[in-house]
Enzyme design. Sequence first.
Site, PDB file in Angstrom:
ATOM      1  N   LYS A  79      47.350  51.943  38.807  1.00  0.00           N
ATOM      2  CA  LYS A  79      46.237  51.053  38.469  1.00  0.00           C
ATOM      3  C   LYS A  79      46.836  49.751  37.967  1.00  0.00           C
ATOM      4  O   LYS A  79      47.903  49.741  37.366  1.00  0.00           O
ATOM      5  CB  LYS A  79      45.390  51.686  37.352  1.00  0.00           C
ATOM      6  CG  LYS A  79      43.998  51.152  37.282  1.00  0.00           C
ATOM      7  CD  LYS A  79      43.077  51.911  38.208  1.00  0.00           C
ATOM      8  CE  LYS A  79      41.688  51.291  38.217  1.00  0.00           C
ATOM      9  NZ  LYS A  79      40.761  51.999  39.082  1.00  0.00           N
ATOM     10  N   ASP A 116      38.559  46.781  41.869  1.00  0.00           N
ATOM     11  CA  ASP A 116      37.946  47.474  40.729  1.00  0.00           C
ATOM     12  C   ASP A 116      37.114  46.397  40.027  1.00  0.00           C
ATOM     13  O   ASP A 116      36.769  45.379  40.647  1.00  0.00           O
ATOM     14  CB  ASP A 116      39.045  48.064  39.819  1.00  0.00           C
ATOM     15  CG  ASP A 116      38.517  49.069  38.806  1.00  0.00           C
ATOM     16  OD1 ASP A 116      38.312  50.228  39.172  1.00  0.00           O
ATOM     17  OD2 ASP A 116      38.296  48.697  37.636  1.00  0.00           O
TER      18      ASP A 116
END
Length: 343
Positions: A79, A116
């Site tokens: 991430k 995201d």
Amino acid sequence: MFEDLLRRWDGEEAVIHFDEPSGAWMFVCVHSTVLGPAGGGTRMRVYEQPADGLADAMRLSQAMTVKMAVAGAERGGGKAVLAVPELPTGDARRKLLLRYGELVASLGGTYRTAGDMNIAPADLDIVKERCQWVYGTTGASGNSGRGTAIGVLHGIRAACEHVFGSADLNGRSVLVQGAGSVGRDLARFLEADGATVLVSDVDAARAAEAGGTVVPARDALVTECDVYSPCAVGGTLSAETIPALRCRIVAGSANNQLATPEDAQRLHDRGILYAPDYVINAGGVIQLIGLEDQGWDEAELERNLAAIGDTLRQLFREADEAGITPAAAAERLAAQRIAAKRA
Ligand SMILES: NC(=O)c1ccc[n+]([C@@H]2O[C@H](COP(=O)([O-])OP(=O)(O)OC[C@H]3O[C@@H](n4cnc5c(N)ncnc54)[C@H](O)[C@@H]3O)[C@@H](O)[C@H]2O)c1
């Protein structure tokens, strides 16, 4: 503060870069590459302090490791966070994204990104100008909300089968909280399956457009239904809200639905079946990897999305047999898959 976080983290690699021209911190966390290159989206956000951005990237990358492992994807977990002083626009945004693309490219494919929070397909188009390891660009594999909604639908069927003895949704009531990209499609699919659909959104007009019966946003958690499907924000299941729930199943797309890990046990103790969020919401990731990497056609994608239901059936069964929560069963399955690959 970075030092404390790095010492405590069990991930493989954390890249920390200060982007002087914008004042942004770039954090790329590769939690695990045991099952394959680390996959996970890039989030852009303003944090109170940079270390909060690093902590977010670490936590989210760890969750991606488990999500990929349970989904059976040949991917590890990663991430990235762009911790910006304020959300940039125009040329400043473009230049920041180009520099970010260079950073991701320098990792040689160890980390592969998608979107995201605050990172749209158009932003990914810019990142891709400098880096090949980018998924979810404009038009690449379409809106991942659809794949996520189909996965959630299969998960709801599996949960109903476990609780009521039948996967038939005809006559079952499902409250969809959040009529966004996932919730809208999900409401439509549920209606087509014959379910009674209740929709709630802080934006009442959105809720009305999704079809079904509109429930005021403040009543979503206390409305009687068979299935509560959180598809808006995380953290809705907590010590405060769980005692008031009037559903038999919680099964929705929102990330981080449990306010604390202990809330899985609280749901279990109340006799509410919880489909772990990272298992039931893996459809988006499956769609991105399948269509952009594996060259799947629609039929192959549909088969893999339906497998989310099979995975949940297996987890519910194993949880019952072992006397543990489905969340614990999912973590156990992920750990087994990673250990087997390592061995
Ligand atoms: N889109 C995907 O592929 C995907 C994949 C995995 C997980 N998720 C998660 O699923 C959730 C929904 O994703 P999305 O893409 O549909 O988001 P979205 O932003 O398109 O929609 C969210 C909707 O929730 C509403 N909302 C916000 N706060 C609310 C509240 N407190 N109560 C009721 N409604 C509220 C918003 O008005 C909006 O309509 C998010 O938590 C997201 O992280 C999405």
